[in-house]
Design a protein around this motif. Structure first.
Motif, PDB file in Angstrom:
ATOM      1  N   UNK A 186       0.826  -1.209   0.000  1.00 53.53           N
ATOM      2  CA  UNK A 186       0.000   0.000   0.000  1.00 53.53           C
ATOM      3  C   UNK A 186       0.859   1.257   0.000  1.00 53.53           C
ATOM      4  N   UNK A 187       1.964   1.222   0.748  1.00 53.25           N
ATOM      5  CA  UNK A 187       2.840   2.390   0.792  1.00 53.25           C
ATOM      6  C   UNK A 187       3.441   2.676  -0.584  1.00 53.25           C
ATOM      7  N   UNK A 188       3.914   1.630  -1.263  1.00 57.62           N
ATOM      8  CA  UNK A 188       4.505   1.813  -2.597  1.00 57.62           C
ATOM      9  C   UNK A 188       3.468   2.374  -3.565  1.00 57.62           C
ATOM     10  N   UNK A 189       2.255   1.802  -3.528  1.00 61.60           N
ATOM     11  CA  UNK A 189       1.188   2.280  -4.420  1.00 61.60           C
ATOM     12  C   UNK A 189       0.837   3.736  -4.118  1.00 61.60           C
ATOM     13  N   UNK A 190       0.795   4.079  -2.843  1.00 60.89           N
ATOM     14  CA  UNK A 190       0.479   5.461  -2.450  1.00 60.89           C
ATOM     15  C   UNK A 190       1.546   6.426  -2.957  1.00 60.89           C
ATOM     16  N   UNK A 191       2.815   6.066  -2.815  1.00 61.65           N
ATOM     17  CA  UNK A 191       3.898   6.937  -3.270  1.00 61.65           C
ATOM     18  C   UNK A 191       3.865   7.121  -4.788  1.00 61.65           C
ATOM     19  N   UNK A 192       3.600   6.021  -5.509  1.00 60.70           N
ATOM     20  CA  UNK A 192       3.510   6.119  -6.972  1.00 60.70           C
ATOM     21  C   UNK A 192       2.349   7.010  -7.392  1.00 60.70           C
ATOM     22  N   UNK A 193       1.211   6.821  -6.741  1.00 59.13           N
ATOM     23  CA  UNK A 193       0.033   7.631  -7.062  1.00 59.13           C
ATOM     24  C   UNK A 193       0.279   9.110  -6.746  1.00 59.13           C
ATOM     25  N   UNK A 194       0.915   9.358  -5.617  1.00 60.53           N
ATOM     26  CA  UNK A 194       1.211  10.729  -5.222  1.00 60.53           C
ATOM     27  C   UNK A 194       2.175  11.385  -6.211  1.00 60.53           C
ATOM     28  N   UNK A 195       3.189  10.633  -6.648  1.00 61.20           N
ATOM     29  CA  UNK A 195       4.158  11.166  -7.609  1.00 61.20           C
ATOM     30  C   UNK A 195       3.483  11.470  -8.947  1.00 61.20           C
ATOM     31  N   UNK A 196       2.654  10.534  -9.421  1.00 60.87           N
ATOM     32  CA  UNK A 196       1.963  10.737 -10.697  1.00 60.87           C
ATOM     33  C   UNK A 196       1.017  11.929 -10.636  1.00 60.87           C
ATOM     34  N   UNK A 197       0.370  12.112  -9.492  1.00 57.76           N
ATOM     35  CA  UNK A 197      -0.550  13.242  -9.333  1.00 57.76           C
ATOM     36  C   UNK A 197       0.203  14.570  -9.394  1.00 57.76           C
ATOM     37  N   UNK A 198       1.366  14.625  -8.745  1.00 61.30           N
ATOM     38  CA  UNK A 198       2.153  15.854  -8.759  1.00 61.30           C
ATOM     39  C   UNK A 198       2.648  16.165 -10.170  1.00 61.30           C
ATOM     40  N   UNK A 199       3.067  15.123 -10.890  1.00 63.44           N
ATOM     41  CA  UNK A 199       3.513  15.325 -12.270  1.00 63.44           C
ATOM     42  C   UNK A 199       2.355  15.809 -13.140  1.00 63.44           C
ATOM     43  N   UNK A 200       1.182  15.215 -12.929  1.00 63.68           N
ATOM     44  CA  UNK A 200       0.004  15.565 -13.722  1.00 63.68           C
ATOM     45  C   UNK A 200      -0.342  17.040 -13.594  1.00 63.68           C
ATOM     46  N   UNK A 201      -0.207  17.577 -12.384  1.00 63.52           N
ATOM     47  CA  UNK A 201      -0.577  18.975 -12.146  1.00 63.52           C
ATOM     48  C   UNK A 201       0.617  19.929 -12.212  1.00 63.52           C
ATOM     49  N   UNK A 202       1.745  19.431 -12.713  1.00 60.40           N
ATOM     50  CA  UNK A 202       2.905  20.295 -12.921  1.00 60.40           C
ATOM     51  C   UNK A 202       3.627  20.700 -11.656  1.00 60.40           C
ATOM     52  N   UNK A 203       3.457  19.941 -10.582  1.00 64.57           N
ATOM     53  CA  UNK A 203       4.128  20.258  -9.323  1.00 64.57           C
ATOM     54  C   UNK A 203       5.505  19.606  -9.285  1.00 64.57           C
ATOM     55  N   UNK A 204       6.453  20.192  -8.550  1.00 62.20           N
ATOM     56  CA  UNK A 204       7.807  19.615  -8.497  1.00 62.20           C
ATOM     57  C   UNK A 204       7.821  18.269  -7.781  1.00 62.20           C
ATOM     58  N   UNK A 205       8.656  17.365  -8.265  1.00 63.18           N
ATOM     59  CA  UNK A 205       8.813  16.048  -7.640  1.00 63.18           C
ATOM     60  C   UNK A 205      10.292  15.770  -7.427  1.00 63.18           C
ATOM     61  N   UNK A 206      10.598  14.890  -6.484  1.00 71.18           N
ATOM     62  CA  UNK A 206      11.980  14.496  -6.237  1.00 71.18           C
ATOM     63  C   UNK A 206      12.466  13.620  -7.389  1.00 71.18           C
ATOM     64  N   UNK A 207      13.784  13.526  -7.539  1.00 70.58           N
ATOM     65  CA  UNK A 207      14.343  12.652  -8.564  1.00 70.58           C
ATOM     66  C   UNK A 207      14.039  11.192  -8.261  1.00 70.58           C
ATOM     67  N   UNK A 208      14.116  10.356  -9.307  1.00 70.21           N
ATOM     68  CA  UNK A 208      13.790   8.941  -9.126  1.00 70.21           C
ATOM     69  C   UNK A 208      14.714   8.272  -8.116  1.00 70.21           C
TER      70      UNK A 208
END
Length: 387
Positions: A186-208
């Motif tokens: 669940x934690x991995x899925x949550x982090x992936x979803x959170x990262x994709x959401x930030x990318x979708x809305x043009x928000x900054x994300x940490x490097x891979x």
């Protein structure tokens, strides 16, 4: 052009490896505390049995601290949580011992009482403009007296076995392992979803790379925690309850409109008014949540002790406030996280547990806790000034 590209790559690498010093300071401090107490107790501190007791002991403080974070972030304070926890726990004991109610209706009524207390405090704070300090100080005195009134000054026990299970039970080892695997997924899925959401809305994300290191680190912590708990009797039920509350309130604080309103009120109340946010409704909701969590803490406390005592909950408000501030909540409002409060609660519980193992007098323990709190507040203020 080439120089600019090199500069951009350098800045990107800096962002990838940059650490939030304040976020990790208390984790480092917690590890240091554990190492010190391990040496001072000849290894007794880090035994599976003691760590299981430590996490179960932390659960009550953590339950109160995750609500206290929202209170402090909004620029308030709640001095009544210890008395409310003791009062609601006493109601639970009276319903079960004196009136022979079953566990489920006892829990429901106790939570409703906690919500009613939260609504009462929220009414005075949000709709009558009485400062939270005064309102909750009054409630602390009222409900401390209420405990003596409804218990008539005597200890009420014993509770039924299924009620005791809430504070004393364990998830069997096999189910604990399955629960740990599920939590990791669940934690991995949550982090992936959170990262994709930030990318979708043009928000900054940490490097891979940074993101991967963070996920691996958390998964290792989950694995170590499950391994330690399984090597004793399994995960304590209070820890499960606290973990669920932490996940819910973390989501509420970070991913809901209400959560954004709470931070906005604490960050700049005047701007919040002009932006049209319903401050009264938000403050009322904050204290309803705090009332609910105080009742949950009262249930866990009473079930763990298998009794309601006249001194139940004494000092819990200080532990909850200290845990929130140690975990990064600003006394000036607008800053703080639910996971940070958990780290703070672990620090407080570790100091309590370690000094108890060393048979240090309780008076010394309270002095140390007081010093830890004032140092945490000083660090918070100093950090704000530098900011």
């Amino acid at each position: 052009m080439v120089e600019n590209m090199k500069h951009d790559r350098t800045e990107k690498l800096k962002r990838q490896f940059r650490l939030d010093v304040r976020s990790y300071t208390m984790i480092i401090a917690l590890l240091a505390i554990w190492i010190v107490f391990t040496f001072l107790t000849d290894g007794s501190f880090l035994t599976p049995r003691n760590l299981s007791m430590l996490f179960r002991q932390m659960a009550i403080t953590a339950t109160l601290a995750v609500g206290m974070v929202l209170v402090i972030v909004a620029g308030h304070i709640d001095l009544s949580v210890g008395s409310v926890a003791g009062f609601t726990g006493a109601i639970a004991a009276i319903l079960q011992v004196t009136y022979r109610w079953d566990t489920v209706p006892v829990i429901v009524v106790t939570i409703l009482v906690g919500l009613a207390i939260g609504a009462w405090q929220g009414f005075w704070i949000a709709y009558r403009g009485v400062p939270a300090f005064i309102t909750t100080l009054s409630s602390m005195l009222v409900f401390r007296g209420g405990i003596l009134l409804i218990t008539k000054g005597v200890t009420i026990s014993p509770m039924k076995a299924d009620f005791r299970f809430i504070g004393q039970g364990y998830i069997p080892p096999l189910y604990s392992i399955m629960l740990g695997i599920a939590a990791g997924i669940l934690y991995v899925l949550f982090e992936l979803n959170n990262r994709n959401s930030r990318i979708k809305y043009g928000l900054p994300v940490a490097g891979w790379y940074q993101e991967l290191m963070k996920v691996i680190g958390v998964l290792i912590l989950i694995a170590v925690f499950i391994g330690v708990m399984v090597s004793y009797e399994g995960i304590p039920i209070p820890v499960i309850i606290t973990a669920v509350l932490v996940m819910i309130l973390t989501f509420v604080a970070n991913n809901t409109t209400f959560g954004r309103y709470v931070y906005a009120i604490g960050g700049n109340k005047e701007a919040t008014v002009y932006s049209g946010i319903n401050i009264k409704k938000t403050n009322m909701t904050i204290f309803l949540i705090m009332g609910f969590l105080s009742a949950m803490a009262g249930i866990i406390l009473t079930s763990r002790l298998d009794a309601a005592t006249t001194s139940a909950g004494t000092g819990f408000e200080m532990d909850a406030i200290a845990s929130s501030i140690i975990g990064g909540a600003s006394t000036l409002g607008g800053e703080g996280t639910v996971p940070g409060a958990i780290i703070g609660a672990l620090v407080m519980a570790s100091i309590d547990n370690g000094m108890s193992l060393m048979n240090i007098d309780y008076s010394v323990l309270t002095i140390v806790k007081g010093l830890v709190l004032v140092i945490a507040v000083w660090v918070d203020i100093a950090t704000k000034k530098r900011g």
